[in-house]
Design a protein around this motif. Structure first.
Motif, PDB file in Angstrom:
ATOM      1  N   ILE A 178     -12.253 -29.047 -60.471  1.00  0.00           N
ATOM      2  CA  ILE A 178     -11.225 -29.889 -59.843  1.00  0.00           C
ATOM      3  C   ILE A 178     -11.582 -30.138 -58.377  1.00  0.00           C
ATOM      4  CG2 ILE A 178      -8.807 -29.991 -59.111  1.00  0.00           C
ATOM      5  CD1 ILE A 178      -8.113 -28.336 -61.620  1.00  0.00           C
ATOM      6  N   ILE A 179     -11.998 -29.078 -57.709  1.00  0.00           N
ATOM      7  CA  ILE A 179     -12.355 -29.181 -56.290  1.00  0.00           C
ATOM      8  C   ILE A 179     -13.530 -30.135 -56.095  1.00  0.00           C
ATOM      9  CG2 ILE A 179     -13.251 -27.888 -54.305  1.00  0.00           C
ATOM     10  CD1 ILE A 179     -11.719 -25.450 -55.415  1.00  0.00           C
ATOM     11  N   ASP A 180     -14.432 -30.171 -57.079  1.00  0.00           N
ATOM     12  CA  ASP A 180     -15.574 -31.087 -57.016  1.00  0.00           C
ATOM     13  C   ASP A 180     -15.169 -32.534 -57.307  1.00  0.00           C
ATOM     14  OD1 ASP A 180     -17.333 -29.104 -56.346  1.00  0.00           O
ATOM     15  OD2 ASP A 180     -17.993 -28.727 -58.399  1.00  0.00           O
ATOM     16  N   ALA A 185      -2.839 -26.984 -65.498  1.00  0.00           N
ATOM     17  CA  ALA A 185      -1.418 -26.735 -65.243  1.00  0.00           C
ATOM     18  C   ALA A 185      -1.203 -25.288 -64.811  1.00  0.00           C
ATOM     19  CB  ALA A 185      -0.600 -27.040 -66.487  1.00  0.00           C
ATOM     20  N   LYS A 186      -1.941 -24.344 -65.448  1.00  0.00           N
ATOM     21  CA  LYS A 186      -1.826 -22.933 -65.086  1.00  0.00           C
ATOM     22  C   LYS A 186      -2.341 -22.675 -63.680  1.00  0.00           C
ATOM     23  CE  LYS A 186       0.101 -20.403 -68.277  1.00  0.00           C
ATOM     24  NZ  LYS A 186       1.288 -19.560 -67.929  1.00  0.00           N
ATOM     25  N   VAL A 187      -3.434 -23.344 -63.333  1.00  0.00           N
ATOM     26  CA  VAL A 187      -3.995 -23.212 -61.988  1.00  0.00           C
ATOM     27  C   VAL A 187      -2.970 -23.659 -60.944  1.00  0.00           C
ATOM     28  CG1 VAL A 187      -5.706 -24.157 -60.373  1.00  0.00           C
ATOM     29  CG2 VAL A 187      -6.424 -23.409 -62.654  1.00  0.00           C
ATOM     30  N   MET A 188      -2.364 -24.797 -61.166  1.00  0.00           N
ATOM     31  CA  MET A 188      -1.368 -25.331 -60.231  1.00  0.00           C
ATOM     32  C   MET A 188      -0.169 -24.383 -60.123  1.00  0.00           C
ATOM     33  SD  MET A 188      -2.733 -28.183 -59.142  1.00  0.00           S
ATOM     34  CE  MET A 188      -1.438 -29.251 -58.488  1.00  0.00           C
ATOM     35  N   GLU A 189       0.233 -23.829 -61.256  1.00  0.00           N
ATOM     36  CA  GLU A 189       1.381 -22.919 -61.278  1.00  0.00           C
ATOM     37  C   GLU A 189       1.079 -21.621 -60.538  1.00  0.00           C
ATOM     38  OE1 GLU A 189       3.808 -20.160 -64.507  1.00  0.00           O
ATOM     39  OE2 GLU A 189       2.666 -21.876 -65.230  1.00  0.00           O
ATOM     40  N   LYS A 190      -0.073 -21.012 -60.835  1.00  0.00           N
ATOM     41  CA  LYS A 190      -0.418 -19.731 -60.221  1.00  0.00           C
ATOM     42  C   LYS A 190      -0.690 -19.853 -58.726  1.00  0.00           C
ATOM     43  CE  LYS A 190      -2.224 -17.474 -64.380  1.00  0.00           C
ATOM     44  NZ  LYS A 190      -3.417 -16.848 -65.023  1.00  0.00           N
ATOM     45  N   LEU A 191      -1.259 -20.979 -58.314  1.00  0.00           N
ATOM     46  CA  LEU A 191      -1.540 -21.186 -56.894  1.00  0.00           C
ATOM     47  C   LEU A 191      -0.351 -21.795 -56.151  1.00  0.00           C
ATOM     48  CD1 LEU A 191      -5.255 -22.417 -56.876  1.00  0.00           C
ATOM     49  CD2 LEU A 191      -4.352 -20.118 -56.603  1.00  0.00           C
ATOM     50  N   GLN A 192       0.702 -22.084 -56.898  1.00  0.00           N
ATOM     51  CA  GLN A 192       1.935 -22.643 -56.322  1.00  0.00           C
ATOM     52  C   GLN A 192       1.652 -23.937 -55.557  1.00  0.00           C
ATOM     53  OE1 GLN A 192       3.939 -19.522 -54.098  1.00  0.00           O
ATOM     54  NE2 GLN A 192       3.446 -18.008 -55.669  1.00  0.00           N
ATOM     55  N   SER A 225      -3.323 -32.733 -53.587  1.00  0.00           N
ATOM     56  CA  SER A 225      -3.605 -32.659 -52.150  1.00  0.00           C
ATOM     57  C   SER A 225      -3.250 -31.278 -51.594  1.00  0.00           C
ATOM     58  CB  SER A 225      -2.840 -33.750 -51.394  1.00  0.00           C
ATOM     59  OG  SER A 225      -1.445 -33.591 -51.556  1.00  0.00           O
ATOM     60  N   GLU A 226      -2.162 -30.685 -52.093  1.00  0.00           N
ATOM     61  CA  GLU A 226      -1.779 -29.349 -51.637  1.00  0.00           C
ATOM     62  C   GLU A 226      -2.788 -28.314 -52.133  1.00  0.00           C
ATOM     63  OE1 GLU A 226       2.066 -26.302 -51.686  1.00  0.00           O
ATOM     64  OE2 GLU A 226       2.298 -28.374 -52.353  1.00  0.00           O
ATOM     65  N   LEU A 227      -3.259 -28.486 -53.355  1.00  0.00           N
ATOM     66  CA  LEU A 227      -4.285 -27.594 -53.898  1.00  0.00           C
ATOM     67  C   LEU A 227      -5.546 -27.657 -53.033  1.00  0.00           C
ATOM     68  CD1 LEU A 227      -5.283 -25.738 -56.230  1.00  0.00           C
ATOM     69  CD2 LEU A 227      -6.108 -27.808 -57.347  1.00  0.00           C
ATOM     70  N   MET A 228      -5.952 -28.866 -52.663  1.00  0.00           N
ATOM     71  CA  MET A 228      -7.144 -29.038 -51.830  1.00  0.00           C
ATOM     72  C   MET A 228      -6.949 -28.409 -50.456  1.00  0.00           C
ATOM     73  SD  MET A 228      -9.223 -30.425 -53.878  1.00  0.00           S
ATOM     74  CE  MET A 228     -10.583 -30.927 -52.821  1.00  0.00           C
ATOM     75  N   ARG A 229      -5.744 -28.510 -49.916  1.00  0.00           N
ATOM     76  CA  ARG A 229      -5.461 -27.904 -48.607  1.00  0.00           C
ATOM     77  C   ARG A 229      -5.604 -26.388 -48.677  1.00  0.00           C
ATOM     78  NH1 ARG A 229      -1.851 -25.111 -46.054  1.00  0.00           N
ATOM     79  NH2 ARG A 229      -0.425 -25.021 -47.832  1.00  0.00           N
ATOM     80  N   LEU A 230      -5.093 -25.789 -49.752  1.00  0.00           N
ATOM     81  CA  LEU A 230      -5.199 -24.341 -49.920  1.00  0.00           C
ATOM     82  C   LEU A 230      -6.662 -23.900 -49.980  1.00  0.00           C
ATOM     83  CD1 LEU A 230      -2.412 -23.683 -52.599  1.00  0.00           C
ATOM     84  CD2 LEU A 230      -2.321 -23.126 -50.168  1.00  0.00           C
TER      85      LEU A 230
END
Length: 211
Positions: free
Chosen positions: A154-156, A179-186, A191-196
């Motif tokens: 996803i990051i790539d 979906a699990k990745v998004m849930e566990k990383l909150q 864009s929020e995932l990329m910021r984290l």
């Protein structure tokens, strides 16, 4: 409850220590005094917030040597150097090693108070950043091996269809892992995932640069 920041005073001159402690007390700032670098190191607790007001010339270990010793720690109070024997090379060395300020004795009370407040603000910002990174790392550790693999893809910037082909799984399985990745990383959005993840990458780069 957050611990109140402490001004740690390290100077082998008793009168200077008492004077600075009284100055801090006059503005409601707790302080702790030490007559040598070793005395401070023996009580050093990286979890205690605050700043360090440090004399340069002391017996056994100088202030600059203590500064370099503390630089090896993952976290330590920001440092303000005070000296009655300052020179340009000494100031350059102190600032290069991360000193917030370099103040020559005798100093104006307000000058020192301003430097202390800046250092306390810097310490609070650093500790807040460290706490955020620790929280992100804790969330990352909840991921399974497969979820980590999906996260890396996803990051790539790869689409679900491409990820499925690369990992040899179905697209619906990729969607479930995503979906699990998004849930566990909150993370509520990509864009929020990329910021984290950018925050963890930046911290890793800083650690390499300071090594």
């Amino acid at each position: 409850m957050n611990e109140e920041p402490t001004v740690f005073i390290v100077d082998d001159d008793n009168e200077v220590r008492e004077s600075i402690a009284l100055l801090m007390d006059s503005v409601g700032l707790p302080s702790a005094s030490f007559d040598s670098a070793w005395a401070y190191l023996n009580c050093f607790d990286p979890m205690r917030p605050g700043c360090l007001v440090l004399d340069v010339r002391m017996r056994q270990m100088s202030g600059l040597e203590l500064q370099e010793r503390l630089a090896e720690e993952p976290i330590h109070p920001p440092i303000i150097i005070i000296t009655g024997h300052g020179d340009v090379p000494m100031a350059v060395r102190a600032v290069k090693n991360g000193a917030v300020d370099f103040i020559e004795k005798p100093f104006n009370d307000q000058t020192l108070l301003d430097a202390v407040q800046r250092a306390i603000d810097i310490d609070a910002e650093r500790r807040g950043h460290a706490a955020e990174l620790a929280n992100i790392q804790e969330r990352l550790e909840r991921l399974t091996k497969r979820e980590r693999e999906v996260l890396e893809q996803i990051i790539d910037g790869k689409r679900n269809k491409v990820i499925a082909a690369d990992l040899g799984i179905s697209q619906s399985t990729v969607e479930a892992h995503r979906a699990k990745v998004m849930e566990k990383l909150q993370a509520r959005s990509l864009s929020e995932l990329m910021r984290l993840m950018l925050a963890t990458d930046t911290d890793t780069a800083r650690s390499r640069d300071s090594a």
